[in-house]
Scaffold this motif. Sequence first.
Motif, short mmCIF file in Angstrom:
data_model
loop_
_atom_site.label_atom_id
_atom_site.label_comp_id
_atom_site.label_asym_id
_atom_site.label_seq_id
_atom_site.Cartn_x
_atom_site.Cartn_y
_atom_site.Cartn_z
N ALA A 44 0.86 -1.28 -0.13
CA ALA A 44 -0.05 0.10 0.06
C ALA A 44 0.79 1.49 0.17
O ALA A 44 0.42 2.49 -0.55
N LEU A 45 2.40 1.12 0.38
CA LEU A 45 2.96 2.42 0.41
C LEU A 45 3.90 2.47 -0.83
O LEU A 45 3.82 3.46 -1.32
N SER A 46 4.25 1.43 -1.31
CA SER A 46 4.77 1.40 -2.56
C SER A 46 4.76 -0.07 -3.38
O SER A 46 4.83 -0.89 -2.75
N TRP A 70 -5.32 -6.27 0.28
CA TRP A 70 -5.02 -4.97 -0.13
C TRP A 70 -5.42 -4.85 -1.55
O TRP A 70 -6.23 -3.86 -2.10
N GLN A 73 -8.08 -2.34 -3.23
CA GLN A 73 -7.86 -0.88 -3.44
C GLN A 73 -8.55 -0.46 -4.56
O GLN A 73 -8.68 0.81 -4.70
N VAL A 95 -13.23 2.64 -1.58
CA VAL A 95 -11.86 2.74 -1.04
C VAL A 95 -11.42 4.08 -2.13
O VAL A 95 -10.75 4.93 -1.72
N ARG A 109 -10.24 7.94 -0.79
CA ARG A 109 -9.06 8.65 -1.15
C ARG A 109 -9.50 10.35 -1.85
O ARG A 109 -8.74 10.84 -1.40
N SER A 158 -6.12 9.40 4.74
CA SER A 158 -4.84 8.94 4.81
C SER A 158 -4.59 7.70 4.51
O SER A 158 -5.79 7.01 4.65
N ARG A 159 -3.40 7.36 3.93
CA ARG A 159 -3.36 5.88 3.72
C ARG A 159 -3.49 4.73 5.02
O ARG A 159 -4.05 3.93 4.83
N LEU A 178 -7.02 4.32 6.11
CA LEU A 178 -7.65 3.47 4.71
C LEU A 178 -7.25 2.10 5.13
O LEU A 178 -8.07 1.26 5.25
N LEU A 179 -5.89 1.75 5.58
CA LEU A 179 -5.64 0.32 5.91
C LEU A 179 -6.32 -0.02 6.96
O LEU A 179 -6.82 -1.35 7.19
#
Length: 289
Positions: free
Chosen positions: A117-119, A176, A180, A185, A189, A194-195, A198-199
Motif C-alpha cells: 500500500a505504500l509502494s 489490499w 484497492q 476505497v 481517497r 490518509s493511507r 484507509l488500511l
Amino acid sequence: MTDVPLSAPVATRRRLNPTLARYLSAFRTPRGIVGLTILLIMMLAALLAPVLFPGGYDQQGATTFAGPSAGHLFGTDEFGRDIFVRSVYGLRVDLSLILSAVPLSMAIGTLLGLAGALSGWLGAGVQRLLDVIIGFPGLILGVCLVAILGAGWFALFLTILIGGLPSAGRLARGAWLSQQDKEYVLAARVLGVSRPQLLVRHVLPNAMDAIVVQGAVWMVVGVYIEAGLSIVGLGVQPPTPSLGVLLNNGLRFVAQSPTYIIGPAALLLLLAVGVSLMSDALNEAVNRR
C-alpha cells in the motif's frame, strides 16, 4: 420503568464490537468450548507448576524407570525423576513459544503484507522475500537457525516467528489488492482519507478473520516444530524439559519404560487437539459472517 431492564442487555449487546462478538461466538460452540477448556487447563497447570510441584522438575528419586502409580502418573525416568512433573514443566516451554511467537508473527506478517500500500516496488520485494521463506519448511528453517544461533529457546522462537510470516503476509496483501480498486476505497481517497486510516478502517477488517484463524492454525504447527526439532536434539537443551525433549529422551528408553514416551506424547497431542478445535471453531464462526 419496565423498559429499562429489558433494553439494557440489548444496548450492551449493541455496544459490543461486531468482530469481537463474532470471535467470542466461536467459544459457545462445542468445539470451541472443548478446545478452550483443554487449553485453559494446560495453561493453568503450566503456570502453577512451581506451586503444585515445589521440588522442581529436576528432583531425583531412588527408583528409576518406575511404572505409573498414584505418586508418579507417568512413571520415572533414568534418574528417578517424575516424568509427569517434567511434562507439566515442559508445557511451560511449549506454551511460551506458541503464545509469544505466533501473535508476533501474525502482526509482523500483516505489516509486511500491507507494505504494497505504500509502494508497489516495496510490496513486490516483500512478496519475493515471503516466497523465499515459504521455500524453507519449518524444520529445515529451524536447522538453519540453530546452525547460526545455536540450539535453544530463542532459535525455536525465531523458527516459529519467521515460518508464520508468509501466511499472514499473503492474506494481508491479498486483502489490499482486492480492496484497492473498490468504489468505497476510491471515494475515501477522494475525500482525503490518509493511507494508514484507509488500511486500518477498510483493508484490515477484510483480512482479520482469515489472519486470526491462520494464527490459531499456526499454533498447532508451532507445537510440532518444537517437538520435531527437540526430538533430534536441536531444541531446548537438557536438563530444561519440553515435550519434545522428553520425547527425545524417551525414545532411547522406550523398551525399559514405555510410559516415558507415552505420557509426554499424550500431552503433546492433547495440546495440539485443543488448539486445533479452537481454530476450527474460529473458522466456523467467521464463515457464518
